[in-house]
Design an enzyme around this catalytic site. Sequence first.
Site, PDB file in Angstrom:
ATOM      1  N   THR A  77     -19.230  -5.708 114.745  1.00 24.78           N
ATOM      2  CA  THR A  77     -19.245  -4.289 115.116  1.00 24.78           C
ATOM      3  C   THR A  77     -18.892  -3.501 113.868  1.00 24.78           C
ATOM      4  OG1 THR A  77     -16.939  -4.485 115.820  1.00 24.78           O
ATOM      5  CG2 THR A  77     -18.611  -4.636 117.536  1.00 24.78           C
ATOM      6  N   HIS A  83     -16.879  -1.532 130.837  1.00 24.29           N
ATOM      7  CA  HIS A  83     -15.957  -1.264 129.729  1.00 24.29           C
ATOM      8  C   HIS A  83     -14.564  -1.834 130.015  1.00 24.29           C
ATOM      9  CE1 HIS A  83     -14.161   1.576 126.620  1.00 24.29           C
ATOM     10  NE2 HIS A  83     -13.119   1.436 127.415  1.00 24.29           N
ATOM     11  N   GLU A  84     -14.031  -1.530 131.199  1.00 23.67           N
ATOM     12  CA  GLU A  84     -12.664  -1.969 131.504  1.00 23.67           C
ATOM     13  C   GLU A  84     -12.578  -3.493 131.640  1.00 23.67           C
ATOM     14  OE1 GLU A  84     -10.265  -0.070 131.059  1.00 23.67           O
ATOM     15  OE2 GLU A  84     -11.266   1.881 131.124  1.00 23.67           O
ATOM     16  N   ASP A 138     -22.307   6.891 130.465  1.00 21.49           N
ATOM     17  CA  ASP A 138     -22.921   5.680 131.038  1.00 21.49           C
ATOM     18  C   ASP A 138     -24.361   5.472 130.573  1.00 21.49           C
ATOM     19  OD1 ASP A 138     -20.583   5.266 132.407  1.00 21.49           O
ATOM     20  OD2 ASP A 138     -21.537   4.986 134.364  1.00 21.49           O
ATOM     21  N   TRP A 142     -13.548   1.396 117.840  1.00 20.28           N
ATOM     22  CA  TRP A 142     -12.965   2.019 116.636  1.00 20.28           C
ATOM     23  C   TRP A 142     -11.551   1.472 116.347  1.00 20.28           C
ATOM     24  CZ3 TRP A 142     -13.101   4.133 121.426  1.00 20.28           C
ATOM     25  CH2 TRP A 142     -11.919   4.677 121.941  1.00 20.28           C
ATOM     26  N   GLY A 144     -10.431   4.976 134.358  1.00 18.75           N
ATOM     27  CA  GLY A 144     -10.023   3.600 134.580  1.00 18.75           C
ATOM     28  C   GLY A 144      -9.114   3.088 133.500  1.00 18.75           C
TER      29      GLY A 144
HETATM   30 ZN   LIG Z   1     -11.125   1.613 127.067  1.00 14.57          ZN
END
Ligand SMILES: [Zn+2]
Length: 415
Positions: A239, A214-215, A276, A226, A175
């Site tokens: 984070t 996530h998307e 996942d 990161w 994705g």
């Molecule tokens: Zn991503």
Amino acid sequence: MKFIFGLIIFLLNAFVLKAQRFCATVEQGTVALQNNNRIFNPTENTLRDTVPNEIINIPVVVHVLYKTAAQNISDEQILSQIAVLNKDYRMLNIDALNIPAAFKDRAADCRINFCLAKVAPGGYSTSGIVRKYTNTAAFPANDDMKFSSKGGANAWDSRQYLNIWVCAMQSRVLGYATAPGGDALKDGVVISYTAFGTIGNLQAEFTKGRTTTHEVGHWLGLKHIWGDANCGSDDVDDTPPQYYRNFYCPSFPRVSLCSVDGNGDMFMNFMDLTDDDCMNMFTHGQKNKMRAFFAKGNLRNSILNSYVCDGSLATAGPLPADTTGPVNNAASESKFKIKILSNPVSNSIDFSTDDATNLQNKEVALYTVQGKLLHKDVLKKSTHHSITVSHLPAGLYILQIGSGKETVVFKVVKL
Ligand SMILES: [Zn+2]
């Protein structure tokens, strides 16, 4: 010994056929952020600000693009994905229990909710699911799926809808997403049909709908955890810095080169690239960053004024199969091989199909554009069908054949 162990792990990773998460948002997101022109919003002055901690409701349209039957995923698979979003963005996901004690205090209920749209552009009523046949076997991550002219489906107004395209993708891409502030015609997220929802024909590591979680995080302005650079910054304070992305399912703690303490990477964050099964949280910092985009004057503010999940506001009949195509469109014809014999019509709507059993027992319904049902019937075994309309006033009508996933809709003009 340590070297040999490391080598074995490397070989295992290299040769065991286990899929890594592959998110193509980096290039896409960079382009969108560089092109930081605001989405034009003519009603901006009437928009309100966010109310602290209100539940923000995001209307969703899912464009399913399919060449094969397997790619034409079920309504249930789509609903399973919406359910995952509504758990993950409300911290109602059961696996939040797995968040390590060291990070538990940072886990946030983002108070964001998702609903399938009930009103389509033009006021048509809709299920929030658009199905469209395509000749493209698999799409590259180049936005072709967002344009009817390129074998895809056009975006709905991104000021009111989160567009999700579900299709077959090239090169193992699961994705990608656009960041806030990009081209409105490309705004939204694209997900492989093999990683969407929790049921259906899914890849083994991606069966919990986290690719979309996530998307959508990217769509709401989050970067990879990161920071897309070694020990980079994701512009979120809570984070921990992290050397690089994590794949698969690391065990806690995973300390990397730039870890500030023994707790190491927050690899269970939705914005890492773990499987996942192994991602389960957003932080308060990520929550605040996402919600800030809804504030007055910011790039997702118009969503607060979108009421397209309220079906009572529909002012027209069912959404035709492809509003961008010509009346009596080719996509619908190719699906059931239905042909409207003439359009406009005078006395009757006549349609035919090659195989007499093709439409047998299928429902047919005729609506006004305001959505009033005029006629409903179940089709018999025949290659030719006819509905009398001589008694109806001149105007535009909506003919719907089939139901659920197997629906085609035509606009018919009565003279
Ligand atoms: Zn991503």
